[in-house]
Write an enzyme that holds these catalytic residues in place. Structure first.
Site, mmCIF file in Angstrom:
data_model
loop_
_atom_site.group_PDB
_atom_site.id
_atom_site.type_symbol
_atom_site.label_atom_id
_atom_site.label_comp_id
_atom_site.label_asym_id
_atom_site.label_seq_id
_atom_site.Cartn_x
_atom_site.Cartn_y
_atom_site.Cartn_z
ATOM 1 N N ARG A 80 0.816 -1.199 0.000
ATOM 2 C CA ARG A 80 0.000 0.000 0.000
ATOM 3 C C ARG A 80 0.861 1.265 0.000
ATOM 4 O O ARG A 80 0.510 2.269 -0.619
ATOM 5 C CB ARG A 80 -0.948 0.000 1.221
ATOM 6 C CG ARG A 80 -2.045 1.043 1.102
ATOM 7 C CD ARG A 80 -3.010 0.988 2.261
ATOM 8 N NE ARG A 80 -2.421 1.489 3.496
ATOM 9 C CZ ARG A 80 -3.118 1.938 4.534
ATOM 10 N NH1 ARG A 80 -4.442 1.915 4.490
ATOM 11 N NH2 ARG A 80 -2.530 2.377 5.619
ATOM 12 N N GLU A 97 -10.499 -8.099 4.252
ATOM 13 C CA GLU A 97 -9.450 -8.550 3.326
ATOM 14 C C GLU A 97 -8.222 -9.005 4.098
ATOM 15 O O GLU A 97 -7.505 -9.897 3.662
ATOM 16 C CB GLU A 97 -9.079 -7.401 2.373
ATOM 17 C CG GLU A 97 -7.975 -7.751 1.379
ATOM 18 C CD GLU A 97 -7.607 -6.612 0.432
ATOM 19 O OE1 GLU A 97 -8.095 -5.482 0.647
ATOM 20 O OE2 GLU A 97 -6.845 -6.855 -0.515
ATOM 21 N N ASP A 106 -9.362 -5.715 -9.604
ATOM 22 C CA ASP A 106 -8.852 -4.959 -8.454
ATOM 23 C C ASP A 106 -7.565 -4.186 -8.767
ATOM 24 O O ASP A 106 -7.607 -3.097 -9.313
ATOM 25 C CB ASP A 106 -8.678 -5.937 -7.281
ATOM 26 C CG ASP A 106 -8.426 -5.241 -5.958
ATOM 27 O OD1 ASP A 106 -8.422 -4.003 -5.930
ATOM 28 O OD2 ASP A 106 -8.239 -5.921 -4.933
ATOM 29 N N HIS A 161 -13.820 -8.698 -1.407
ATOM 30 C CA HIS A 161 -12.857 -9.615 -0.775
ATOM 31 C C HIS A 161 -13.567 -10.556 0.207
ATOM 32 O O HIS A 161 -13.639 -11.742 -0.046
ATOM 33 C CB HIS A 161 -11.681 -8.902 -0.089
ATOM 34 C CG HIS A 161 -10.931 -7.996 -1.002
ATOM 35 N ND1 HIS A 161 -10.359 -8.441 -2.178
ATOM 36 C CD2 HIS A 161 -10.678 -6.658 -0.963
ATOM 37 C CE1 HIS A 161 -9.791 -7.428 -2.798
ATOM 38 N NE2 HIS A 161 -9.965 -6.338 -2.090
ATOM 39 N N ARG A 219 -12.793 0.785 8.270
ATOM 40 C CA ARG A 219 -11.765 1.605 8.934
ATOM 41 C C ARG A 219 -11.767 3.042 8.417
ATOM 42 O O ARG A 219 -11.317 3.947 9.104
ATOM 43 C CB ARG A 219 -10.378 0.965 8.806
ATOM 44 C CG ARG A 219 -9.766 0.981 7.441
ATOM 45 C CD ARG A 219 -8.321 0.453 7.421
ATOM 46 N NE ARG A 219 -7.793 0.521 6.070
ATOM 47 C CZ ARG A 219 -7.935 -0.428 5.153
ATOM 48 N NH1 ARG A 219 -8.571 -1.540 5.456
ATOM 49 N NH2 ARG A 219 -7.433 -0.284 3.938
ATOM 50 N N HIS A 231 -15.025 -2.521 0.712
ATOM 51 C CA HIS A 231 -13.936 -3.474 0.989
ATOM 52 C C HIS A 231 -14.172 -4.021 2.389
ATOM 53 O O HIS A 231 -14.370 -3.238 3.322
ATOM 54 C CB HIS A 231 -12.589 -2.737 1.079
ATOM 55 C CG HIS A 231 -12.003 -2.266 -0.204
ATOM 56 N ND1 HIS A 231 -11.476 -1.007 -0.352
ATOM 57 C CD2 HIS A 231 -11.804 -2.891 -1.386
ATOM 58 C CE1 HIS A 231 -10.971 -0.876 -1.569
ATOM 59 N NE2 HIS A 231 -11.168 -2.003 -2.226
#
Ligand code: ZN
Length: 456
Positions: free
Chosen positions: A84, A237, A322, A271, A210, A234
């Site tokens: 990320r 995951e 994705d 996911h 989050r 999402h």
């Protein structure tokens, strides 16, 4: 081709219908590129094996340009989170022009692989320093223009992204360009919804639990658009995400979501990798789509989805590319099945009844779930549906002596030669004889943009 008025007629040797192959099928395409009752007139023969085009339910288009750039060993604990960081650094240089060039190249690749619809989970909203563009929706418009250039249909999912963690912490400098407050987000949604058309649908995306505090989630879900449009998120995951959710909200992500939102067939849970048996059953019962991205999940080391239990519970699934480490429904579905085989040491996992074909089961499931997640009645070649179809290369040795019983298994599991020869979206041929009509120009522009990005 036969054309009466604006109606064009086609003939397929074998056409994939929801319940299996139809021999010598006639298709007529009328106004707005939709299928209508066959006129029964002489028709152009388009090929021996014709399938509905596949929806791609999860894409972050800009990530196509960094595919393959995060495969060198870094810290000893390389993971999703270190990937990320690479992705954030890369994204920092992408503005509307770059995004359009990258997305158009990606969409050409998708079409050539057999995808005819793409759901864009779009969170790259503002300028790199977090300031809005002069036209606040400029990045979303770049994706719409790219989809039109390439000729793929689009479900655009502008993303709500508010906080940098479950504890509600502020966005970091690199995340600031993703952010909106709820009012700003709803304004963006309203602006984009005015652009909806036969090949553009607009839905809602919550980045993740989050990134979206409970109150903000409630406000967006109470808005008018949320009543009928697709809602993507999402979820689960990463193990770290499950642990953080447990620590701050006292429940696992999927458990928490079902306890705090009306999760139904509008929803796509992207996911949904780390699930308990109870969570698996809850998703299956709800009608929500599990948005699986097996090639990316393998590349990022995410984990494996509980496929057999989910299918046994009647769950709906679809596939997405994705991060675009790979752009191919064949590879996504192969990875989905092979991951299960490797972990269980058994074969033919997706086929749940004796005699069922794995290829047919997976292709049918991904069409159905992909359509639902796209918020459209696509994925079937029937009257009223948009004419999105794929013609396979019947001359390929990979398909030699294959019949209707074995065709989809050979298409999905045999060899590595592309078998998608022609692709139609909304009644228009976008790929013919393995070639997209504008691929050279789009690839040249992409090459220039990526060279500029690489040069810093
Ligand atoms: Zn994603």
């Amino acid at each position: 081709m036969s054309e009466i008025g604006n109606v064009r007629s086609f003939e397929a040797g074998r056409l994939w219908r929801i319940d299996g192959w139809q021999e010598d099928a006639l298709l007529s395409v009328g106004a707005h590129g939709r299928l209508q009752a066959s006129t029964g007139t002489a028709a152009e023969s388009i090929g021996h094996w014709v399938l509905p085009g596949m929806p791609n339910l999860h894409s972050h288009a800009f990530q196509r340009a960094m595919a393959g750039l995060a495969e060198r060993k870094g810290r000893i604990d390389d993971s999703f989170w270190s990937w990320r960081e690479t992705m954030y650094a890369f994204a920092a240089a992408i503005g509307p022009d770059e995004l359009k060039a990258i997305a158009a190249q990606l969409y050409v690749e998708m079409l050539k692989a057999g995808y005819t619809q793409v759901c864009e989970f779009q969170y790259l909203h503002h300028q790199p320093d977090g300031m809005p563009h002069a036209q606040p929706e400029a990045m979303s418009l770049a994706l719409i223009e790219a989809a039109r250039e390439a000729g793929i249909a689009l479900t655009l999912l502008p993303v709500l992204y508010i906080s940098g963690g479950f504890d509600g912490r502020a966005l970091t400098a690199r995340q600031r360009r993703f952010g909106h407050d709820v009012a700003g987000y709803l304004r963006l949604l309203e602006t984009l919804r005015k652009l909806e058309s036969v090949d553009l649908r607009v839905g809602i995306a919550l980045h993740s639990l989050r990134a979206v505090p409970e109150q903000a989630m409630r406000e967006v879900l109470a808005s008018d658009p949320a009543k009928a449009c697709p809602i993507h998120i999402h979820i689960a995951e990463q193990i770290g995400e499950v642990q953080d959710c447990l620590a701050t909200r006292g429940a696992r992500p999927v458990e928490w979501l079902f306890d705090h939102a009306d999760v139904d067939a509008r929803w796509c849970l992207v996911h949904a990798t780390h699930l308990t048996a109870a969570e698996t059953a809850r998703i299956a019962r709800s009608g929500a789509v599990a948005g699986l991205c097996p090639a990316t999940e393998a590349n990022l080391g995410d984990g494996l989805f509980p496929l057999a239990d989910y299918l046994d519970a009647g769950g709906t699934l679809g596939i997405g590319s994705d991060s675009h480490i790979s752009v191919s429904p064949v590879e996504e579905l192969r990875w989905l099945e092979y991951g299960q085989r490797l972990s269980t040491r058994h074969r033919n996992i997706a086929a749940r009844r004796e005699g069922d074909s794995v290829g047919e089961t997976l292709w049918r499931a991904a069409l159905h779930g992909g359509a639902r997640a796209s918020g459209l009645s696509i994925g079937e070649l029937r009257e009223g549906a948009r004419a999105d179809l794929v013609v396979l290369d019947e001359t390929s040795p990979l398909l030699a002596a294959r019949d209707a019983r074995s065709l989809l298994d050979s298409f999905l599991f045999a060899g590595n030669t592309p078998l998608v020869r022609d692709v139609m979206v909304g009644g228009r041929w976008q790929v013919r004889n393995f070639r997209h009509h504008d691929e050279e120009r789009i690839a040249a522009r992409y090459g220039e943009v990526v060279a500029r990005l690489a040069g810093g």
